[in-house]
Design a protein around this motif. Structure first.
Motif, PDB file in Angstrom:
ATOM      1  N   ARG A 268       0.838  -1.207   0.000  1.00 42.77           N
ATOM      2  CA  ARG A 268       0.000   0.000   0.000  1.00 42.77           C
ATOM      3  C   ARG A 268       0.868   1.250   0.000  1.00 42.77           C
ATOM      4  O   ARG A 268       0.629   2.199  -0.739  1.00 42.77           O
ATOM      5  CB  ARG A 268      -0.921   0.009   1.229  1.00 42.77           C
ATOM      6  N   ASN A 269       1.917   1.224   0.838  1.00 42.53           N
ATOM      7  CA  ASN A 269       2.774   2.406   0.943  1.00 42.53           C
ATOM      8  C   ASN A 269       3.551   2.663  -0.354  1.00 42.53           C
ATOM      9  O   ASN A 269       3.710   3.803  -0.772  1.00 42.53           O
ATOM     10  CB  ASN A 269       3.742   2.259   2.117  1.00 42.53           C
ATOM     11  N   GLU A 270       4.054   1.593  -0.963  1.00 41.21           N
ATOM     12  CA  GLU A 270       4.832   1.764  -2.198  1.00 41.21           C
ATOM     13  C   GLU A 270       3.938   2.290  -3.330  1.00 41.21           C
ATOM     14  O   GLU A 270       4.351   3.109  -4.139  1.00 41.21           O
ATOM     15  CB  GLU A 270       5.491   0.443  -2.613  1.00 41.21           C
ATOM     16  N   ARG A 271       2.704   1.789  -3.372  1.00 41.47           N
ATOM     17  CA  ARG A 271       1.774   2.293  -4.381  1.00 41.47           C
ATOM     18  C   ARG A 271       1.526   3.786  -4.152  1.00 41.47           C
ATOM     19  O   ARG A 271       1.580   4.601  -5.078  1.00 41.47           O
ATOM     20  CB  ARG A 271       0.441   1.526  -4.303  1.00 41.47           C
TER      21      ARG A 271
ATOM     22  N   GLU B  12       1.153  10.037  -3.188  1.00 42.92           N
ATOM     23  CA  GLU B  12       0.247  10.227  -2.051  1.00 42.92           C
ATOM     24  C   GLU B  12       1.010   9.988  -0.753  1.00 42.92           C
ATOM     25  O   GLU B  12       2.027   9.298  -0.753  1.00 42.92           O
ATOM     26  CB  GLU B  12      -0.911   9.208  -2.124  1.00 42.92           C
ATOM     27  N   PRO B  13       0.514  10.533   0.392  1.00 42.03           N
ATOM     28  CA  PRO B  13       1.189  10.246   1.661  1.00 42.03           C
ATOM     29  C   PRO B  13       1.054   8.758   2.003  1.00 42.03           C
ATOM     30  O   PRO B  13       0.095   8.116   1.578  1.00 42.03           O
ATOM     31  CB  PRO B  13       0.437  11.109   2.685  1.00 42.03           C
ATOM     32  N   PRO B  14       2.019   8.193   2.774  1.00 40.46           N
ATOM     33  CA  PRO B  14       1.941   6.763   3.093  1.00 40.46           C
ATOM     34  C   PRO B  14       0.689   6.432   3.896  1.00 40.46           C
ATOM     35  O   PRO B  14       0.246   7.221   4.728  1.00 40.46           O
ATOM     36  CB  PRO B  14       3.204   6.501   3.918  1.00 40.46           C
ATOM     37  N   ASP B  15       0.119   5.289   3.558  1.00 41.54           N
ATOM     38  CA  ASP B  15      -1.108   4.836   4.220  1.00 41.54           C
ATOM     39  C   ASP B  15      -0.708   4.088   5.485  1.00 41.54           C
ATOM     40  O   ASP B  15      -0.686   2.874   5.520  1.00 41.54           O
ATOM     41  CB  ASP B  15      -1.845   3.908   3.241  1.00 41.54           C
ATOM     42  N   ASN B  16      -0.351   4.843   6.531  1.00 40.98           N
ATOM     43  CA  ASN B  16       0.136   4.139   7.719  1.00 40.98           C
ATOM     44  C   ASN B  16      -0.817   4.265   8.906  1.00 40.98           C
ATOM     45  O   ASN B  16      -0.418   4.109  10.039  1.00 40.98           O
ATOM     46  CB  ASN B  16       1.540   4.613   8.099  1.00 40.98           C
ATOM     47  N   LYS B  17      -2.071   4.551   8.620  1.00 43.45           N
ATOM     48  CA  LYS B  17      -3.056   4.611   9.712  1.00 43.45           C
ATOM     49  C   LYS B  17      -3.903   3.341   9.699  1.00 43.45           C
ATOM     50  O   LYS B  17      -4.203   2.796   8.634  1.00 43.45           O
ATOM     51  CB  LYS B  17      -3.992   5.807   9.510  1.00 43.45           C
TER      52      LYS B  17
END
Ligand SMILES: C[S@@+](CC[C@H](N)C(=O)[O-])C[C@H]1O[C@@H](n2cnc3c(N)ncnc32)[C@H](O)[C@@H]1O
Length: 333
Positions: free
Chosen positions: A63-66, A72-77
């Protein structure tokens, strides 16, 4: 025979194959005795659980690499939960550590994130009266909430030493409380004489102590605001103790909180989550604890009428009129 005691399989594919081989061996009865079966089973279960963790991290990285690739900001939530079944294979999320996953009894940060998002706004004050390794503090800082963390045995400078039975805050001053209290004396938190984790959940003293904590939480919460209480049941020496139900009853019928909901949180990392214990549970016909309760309750609004209050029952006496000398939990049993 599966390579159960050989050196560890290197790649994920090898590990998966190892687990499949073990399954085949058990299915075809390719083991010599109970001990051999147990060894095959335990090893394969360990391999499968590790693989689960790797898959979870892989999903997050994907998800983060995409997101990175499209700017886009990293999806870390974490996700916001929409059901009453919550399951977290890892303790924390995001780039910054939340709490300490090596701390015995550490809370999954995802639970606190969900509570904070649902029941507070940025700038609100959150209280954790038994803060342990500080997971609540770390989640709140990241989510721009004010936070106060106490513990009887603080292990960080930003946690203040305090007994949760006497909280040094004013009445009606806190926007949300999260607490992950001891569930009995199953974890050795500290030798501090006021450590409630040294009291057995089979004894009244334990419930008396937590009822005193709950009274303080009720007092400091603003009217209408929410408390989340994480608690597990106990099965020790062939005896089941419904710790969670006892605490729920105390909160709603003794202290006067209004029920909001009850969440089931999967238990994954407790010390009994081993192949050997799973095998024993089947062999000796008992159950391992598979979940914890997260009870969500709220303090009534000032103007809330009696009709809106939870039903009352005949046992016990009203919290505002009862004699403090007769508070004992045993009166409510
Ligand atoms: C389940 S742990 C909390 C874990 C914490 N939420 C975390 O993520 O690390 C329970 C905590 O209650 C604390 N505790 C026990 N008795 C207490 C008391 N009387 N007052 C305040 N804290 C207490 C223990 O020291 C322990 O850190």
């Amino acid at each position: 025979m599966p390579p159960r005691r050989s050196k560890r399989a290197e790649s994920a594919a090898d590990q998966l194959q190892e687990a499949i081989d073990a399954l085949g061996a058990i299915r075809r009865g390719r083991f010599t005795d109970d001990d051999d079966l147990d060894a095959i089973y335990r090893h394969a279960l360990g391999v499968v659980r590790k693989l689960g963790g790797r898959v979870q991290r892989l999903e997050r990285d994907l998800r983060n690499e995409r997101a990175n690739a499209v700017g886009e900001p990293p999806d870390n939530k974490p996700v916001l939960e929409s059901t009453t079944l919550w399951d977290y294979p890892v303790q924390s999320y995001g780039e910054n550590k939340k709490g300490d996953s090596r701390y015995q009894g550490v809370t999954p940060a995802f639970i606190i994130y969900n509570m904070v998002q649902r029941y507070t706004e940025p700038g609100d004050l959150v209280l954790d009266p038994m803060c342990g390794s500080g997971t609540t503090i770390d989640v709140c800082h990241e989510e721009k909430r004010e936070v106060i963390g106490y513990d009887i045995n603080p292990i960080r400078d930003d946690i203040q030493r305090n007994d949760a039975r006497v909280i040094p805050l004013q009445d009606d001053s806190v926007d949300m409380v999260f607490i992950d209290s001891p569930y009995g004396d199953n974890v050795d938190y500290s030798e501090h004489p006021e450590n409630i984790g040294n009291l057995s959940a089979e004894q009244d003293d334990f419930y008396d102590a937590l009822a005193e904590v709950a009274e303080e939480l009720y007092r400091v919460l603003k009217p209408g605001k929410t408390l989340g209480w994480l608690i597990g049941d106990q099965w020790v020496k062939r005896r089941f103790t419904p710790v969670g139900f006892n605490i729920y009853t105390m909160l709603t019928e003794q202290i006067g909180f209004i029920p909001v909901d009850a969440i089931c949180v999967t238990r994954r990392n407790q010390s009994s989550n081993t192949g050997l214990w799973h095998y024993r549970a089947l062999k000796h016909n008992f159950y391992l604890r598979g979940y914890k309760h997260l009870f969500i309750v709220r303090k009534p609004e000032r103007r809330e009428t009696i009709d809106q209050q939870p039903r009352t029952i005949k046992v016990g006496i009203d919290r505002h009129t009862r004699n403090p000398e007769s508070r004992s939990w045993r009166k409510y049993k």
